[in-house]
Structure formats: C-alpha cells, structure tokens
Design a protein around this motif. Structure first.
Motif, PDB file in Angstrom:
ATOM      1  N   ARG A  53       0.197  39.254 -60.413  1.00 61.09           N
ATOM      2  CA  ARG A  53      -0.832  39.114 -59.502  1.00 61.09           C
ATOM      3  C   ARG A  53      -0.569  37.724 -59.053  1.00 61.09           C
ATOM      4  O   ARG A  53      -1.903  37.088 -59.120  1.00 61.09           O
ATOM      5  N   ASP A  54       0.467  37.102 -59.024  1.00 60.27           N
ATOM      6  CA  ASP A  54       0.297  35.538 -58.765  1.00 60.27           C
ATOM      7  C   ASP A  54       0.216  35.403 -57.070  1.00 60.27           C
ATOM      8  O   ASP A  54       1.354  35.318 -56.538  1.00 60.27           O
ATOM      9  N   THR A  82       4.860  40.917 -42.822  1.00 66.37           N
ATOM     10  CA  THR A  82       3.978  40.200 -41.737  1.00 66.37           C
ATOM     11  C   THR A  82       2.457  40.833 -42.360  1.00 66.37           C
ATOM     12  O   THR A  82       1.497  39.758 -42.436  1.00 66.37           O
ATOM     13  N   ASP A  83       2.326  41.880 -42.540  1.00 70.31           N
ATOM     14  CA  ASP A  83       0.976  42.500 -43.144  1.00 70.31           C
ATOM     15  C   ASP A  83       0.803  42.089 -44.384  1.00 70.31           C
ATOM     16  O   ASP A  83      -0.459  41.668 -44.759  1.00 70.31           O
ATOM     17  N   GLN A  84       1.665  41.974 -45.103  1.00 68.76           N
ATOM     18  CA  GLN A  84       1.448  41.615 -46.609  1.00 68.76           C
ATOM     19  C   GLN A  84       1.130  40.163 -46.548  1.00 68.76           C
ATOM     20  O   GLN A  84      -0.055  39.813 -47.129  1.00 68.76           O
ATOM     21  N   LEU A  85       1.649  39.287 -45.730  1.00 69.69           N
ATOM     22  CA  LEU A  85       1.184  37.749 -45.914  1.00 69.69           C
ATOM     23  C   LEU A  85      -0.093  37.783 -45.141  1.00 69.69           C
ATOM     24  O   LEU A  85      -0.904  37.077 -45.412  1.00 69.69           O
ATOM     25  N   THR A  86      -0.519  38.570 -43.961  1.00 72.55           N
ATOM     26  CA  THR A  86      -1.745  38.216 -43.597  1.00 72.55           C
ATOM     27  C   THR A  86      -2.761  38.717 -44.690  1.00 72.55           C
ATOM     28  O   THR A  86      -3.827  38.134 -44.532  1.00 72.55           O
ATOM     29  N   LYS A  92      -7.145  39.546 -49.289  1.00 67.34           N
ATOM     30  CA  LYS A  92      -7.091  40.960 -49.485  1.00 67.34           C
ATOM     31  C   LYS A  92      -5.816  41.397 -50.589  1.00 67.34           C
ATOM     32  O   LYS A  92      -4.806  41.994 -50.231  1.00 67.34           O
ATOM     33  N   THR A  93      -5.959  40.714 -51.929  1.00 63.40           N
ATOM     34  CA  THR A  93      -4.825  41.033 -52.637  1.00 63.40           C
ATOM     35  C   THR A  93      -4.252  42.421 -52.924  1.00 63.40           C
ATOM     36  O   THR A  93      -3.000  42.738 -53.137  1.00 63.40           O
ATOM     37  N   GLU A  94      -5.281  43.346 -53.102  1.00 62.34           N
ATOM     38  CA  GLU A  94      -4.988  44.573 -53.509  1.00 62.34           C
ATOM     39  C   GLU A  94      -4.190  45.276 -52.118  1.00 62.34           C
ATOM     40  O   GLU A  94      -3.425  46.248 -52.480  1.00 62.34           O
ATOM     41  N   ASP A  95      -4.656  45.001 -50.965  1.00 60.99           N
ATOM     42  CA  ASP A  95      -3.874  45.600 -49.847  1.00 60.99           C
ATOM     43  C   ASP A  95      -2.368  45.119 -49.878  1.00 60.99           C
ATOM     44  O   ASP A  95      -1.474  45.821 -49.660  1.00 60.99           O
ATOM     45  N   ALA A  96      -2.390  43.755 -50.351  1.00 63.62           N
ATOM     46  CA  ALA A  96      -0.996  43.220 -50.288  1.00 63.62           C
ATOM     47  C   ALA A  96      -0.101  43.758 -51.629  1.00 63.62           C
ATOM     48  O   ALA A  96       1.160  44.317 -51.261  1.00 63.62           O
TER      49      ALA A  96
END
Lengths: 117, 358
Positions: A53-54, A82-86, A92-96
C-alpha cells in the motif's frame, strides 16, 4: 510483421497499426520496445507497491506504465493505468488497488502474445 | 529534404526525457531532419544546454522526470537568459494542468501531448525552428545594415567637417595663418561644452554641430580686403569699420549656401558668425547684444577666439606666455565676458593650454 502476429497482438490489446504510425513504420523499433515492455521492472514494482500500500511507489510505477502503454498503443491498459493514476492522485487508494486484478489480467494477456513468436 | 545534405546545414535538437521509449520515439521521428542529442533527466539536459546554448535549435522537454523536472529546467533557462533564445516544447501526458500553465508562463513555445502523434509534433517543431531561424537571419542582417549605415554616416560627417575646415582654412591663409586656428577653435568649443555645465542639456549631436559651426566663425573675412586683413599696424577707424563687417558678411555668406541651410549646423553657424564679437556688457558688434541675449555658443567661440589669438603669434603681435594670457582675460583687457563662462573656461584652461605646448 506478418499478418498473423499483427492480428494476434491486436486481439490481445496492442493496436499495432496505430503503434507503427507512431514509430514511423519502424517495425524493428516497435518490436524492440514491445519486448522491453515485457521485461520492464515497473510492473513487478507496482505489484509490490500495491501489496505494501505504498502510494508514492504506485504513482511512480503506474505513471511509467501508463506512458509506455500510450506509446505502444495498448488502449485498454492505457485506460486502466490512467484511471488508477487519477484515483491515486486524488487519494482514492482503495479504488486504485481494486483495479489491480484487471490490470494483471490485461498485462498477462499482452505479454503472452508479445512473447509468442 | 534539402537539409539532409550536410552536417553543417542540419540543426540539432535536444531531447530531455527519462523514459527510454519516448526518447527513442522522438529520435526516430526527428533524426531524418535534425541531429539529435539526448538526456535522461533535467539535470543532464540543462548541463548540456548551459555548456553550449548555440548548439541547439530546439529542446523537447518532458514535464515529469526524476532528479530535475521540466519546470525546473525552464526556470534555469529563464535565469540563464535563454528564454526565447532556444524554443522549448513541453512533452506531457496531461494538457491542462498547473504544470502546463506554468510552463507557458516560463516561455515554452508549445505543449505536445503524449503519446505523441509524429506528423503533428514534427510539423509544430519544424515551424517554430524555421521561425527562429528566420528571426535570427533577419536580426543579423539588420545588425549588418545598421553598422553599414553608421559607418556611412560617420564618413559623411568626416567629409563635411573636412570641407568646412578646408573652406575656413583657405580664408585663414589670407591673413598669414595656418588652418590650425579654426581646428583649435573647434576643439576649445567642444572641450568647454563637454566638460563644463555650459554643455548641460545639449545632446551629443548638438555639441558636435556647435563645434562644427564654430569653425565657420570667420568665413566673412573672405569679403575683407587684403590690405586690411594683413595690415601689421593699427587699423584706422574706417578700416576697423570695414573689418567689423566680417561678422554680418559671414552670416550672409552662409545663408547663400543652400546645402547648409538644410543642415542642423546652419542656425548655429549663422549665429556664431554674426555674434562672435558681441560683448557681455553690450559694447560689442554688430548688433550690440547684451548678456544672455548672446547665445552661449557665440559667447564660447568669442572667448575661444580671444584665447587663441593671445596664445599665438599674429601679424600684429607675438604669442603671449600662458600666465599673461590668463591674467589678460581675467582682468578684462580683451573684453568683458559672462562671469559664469569665465569660471567654466578657467576650469578647463589647463587642458586647453596643452594645445599650445609645441
């Protein structure tokens, strides 16, 4: 590049024609970077960072991967990174993290088809 | 492309990007048209630019990099005075962010989105490089033309002075003097205007014009008969009256020179020719002007004329020693002068006296 390989790559998520246009028709250069993509350390580092979770580590690697997928015309992976970076940049770490299985699935598919010759 | 002909004719661009694919992609796009240097981060990039700014016709700069990012490179270039000297293109994945805005503020020419579209980036970079090249060519041509014009103007000014001096010297020869008198009047006038407050408010050009005009102060002597001009003894009062007309005749003569009338020197020359024998107390000629009615340049030439006459041998007298010259002027033996003029004159007299040392 023969038609068969080109079609296989396309199905696995590499828009070969689009990529070749970017490489000014230089197939050898494209192949070189497709192979480099497979051995690039950023992907394994992203997985490690996700386990720890870094967030900073994830941003760095996800950013690099997004750039590579853009240049190599991998629209699906490009969209995922792109989505992950956003998500990462807006906290929003959980979403990533939730995107990781999908990313892995697409990544494996692309790498497998690149390595098949 | 005709630019492929030789290395010398080819421009060189610098690609600064930490990502190898990007570097190679851009290299692959541009290498047919440009020589390419590459740097893996901003630090290496700026070091190359600073080492030889003239080397690069354009810089392609990635925004996000480790060690030193794109904005930092732009700030350094700004500090080095290289903004708008080398066109910089920012390569970024995100178009509308604070980074792009700041980059534009720091002078980037264009923002290029990743992943790059070859024909687009090529077209944009080529256009700007061509623009910069044309601008540079134009600038150097203008500089060349300017220096050519300055050279020509200087040549014309020298020619003018030469001809005016020749005319004045020809007149001087008649009363047995060399042309050095007019040259010294020119120099004395110039020294006083340049080194004392009497020149305050005058431009460099005005000082040059006044000094040039001073050369013509005695042109009216051409109308004075030889026997008066060269008479060693004292003039009779009739002869003196004729002698005095060299002032008005000088101004008249200058008026007839059409080419002079159009020049900046003209009004000074007429004024000085007519009024260099006026006196501060109003007892001079031809108009009996008094005090500030006499222009400061006519006053300066008047004093310069007296100083030079006293310091040199003339048909009617020997040269006086410096101390005697100074005391005669100070005691008003050769006319009354504006006290302020005298003060300024004495402040540079040391310098003036060196003209008579040989």
């Amino acid at each position: 590049m023969d038609k068969q390989r080109s079609e296989m790559l396309y199905e696995s998520g590499v828009d070969v024609n689009d990529a070749l246009a970017r490489f000014m028709g230089n197939e050898a250069l494209l192949e070189k970077f497709l192979l480099k993509f497979c051995s690039d350390k950023n992907y394994s580092e992203l997985k490690d960072a996700a386990l720890r979770r870094d967030v900073d580590g994830m941003i760095r690697t996800s950013h690099s991967l997004k750039g590579m997928c853009g240049n190599l015309s991998m629209p699906k992976l490009f969209g995922l990174f792109t989505d992950q970076l956003t998500a990462l940049r807006s906290g929003k770490t959980e979403d990533a993290l939730r995107l990781m299985p999908q990313i892995s699935e697409e990544y494996d598919k692309v790498v497998k088809s690149i390595k098949k010759s | 492309m005709d630019r492929l002909m030789s290395d010398e004719a080819m421009d060189r661009i610098l690609i600064i990007d930490d990502d190898e694919i990007n570097r190679e992609l851009l290299d692959n796009i541009f290498s047919a048209y440009y020589l390419i240097d590459k740097a893996e981060n901003g630090k290496i990039g700026i070091d190359r630019i600073e080492a030889d700014p003239d080397r690069y016709s354009a810089v392609l700069l990635d925004a996000m990099m480790p060690v030193m990012d794109g904005l930092e490179v732009l700030r350094r270039m700004e500090k080095d005075g290289l903004r708008n000297v080398i066109p910089v293109f920012l390569i970024t994945a995100e178009a509308s962010t604070d980074v792009t805005r700041e980059a534009y503020e720091l002078g980037v020419m264009d923002v290029i989105l990743k992943p790059v579209v070859p024909y687009l980036v090529l077209k944009r970079v080529n256009s700007i490089v061509e623009l910069f090249r044309a601008r540079k060519r134009l600038r150097s041509r203008v500089r060349m033309q300017e220096s050519e014009l300055i050279k020509r103007a200087r040549r014309i000014a020298e020619l003018n002075r030469g001809m005016i001096t020749a005319l004045a010297a020809a007149i001087e020869f008649r009363n047995g003097e060399s042309g050095e008198h007019v040259s010294r009047i020119h120099d004395i006038t110039e020294i006083i205007l340049r080194n004392t407050k009497l020149g305050d408010g005058l431009t460099e050009e005005e000082i040059m014009n006044i000094s040039l005009a001073s050369i013509m102060h005695d042109v009216g002597k051409i109308a004075i008969p030889d026997y008066i001009l060269s008479k060693p003894g004292r003039l009779t009062s009739e002869e003196y009256d004729i002698m005095k007309t060299h002032t008005t005749k000088g101004a008249q003569l200058l008026e007839t020179i059409h080419e002079l009338r159009g020049s900046e020197v003209y009004s000074y020359a007429c004024d000085i020719a007519r009024h260099h024998h006026e006196r501060w107390d109003g007892r001079g000629y031809p108009d009996g002007l008094k005090g500030d009615e006499i222009s400061i340049w006519a006053q300066i030439v008047s004093l310069a004329d007296v100083y030079d006459a006293l310091s040199c041998k003339r048909v009617y007298k020997d040269a006086f020693p410096r101390e005697k010259v100074i005391s005669m002027i100070r005691n008003g033996e050769c006319g009354t002068f504006n006290p302020q003029l005298l003060q300024c004159f004495f402040s540079v007299e040391d310098k003036l006296s060196r003209m008579y040392e040989n």
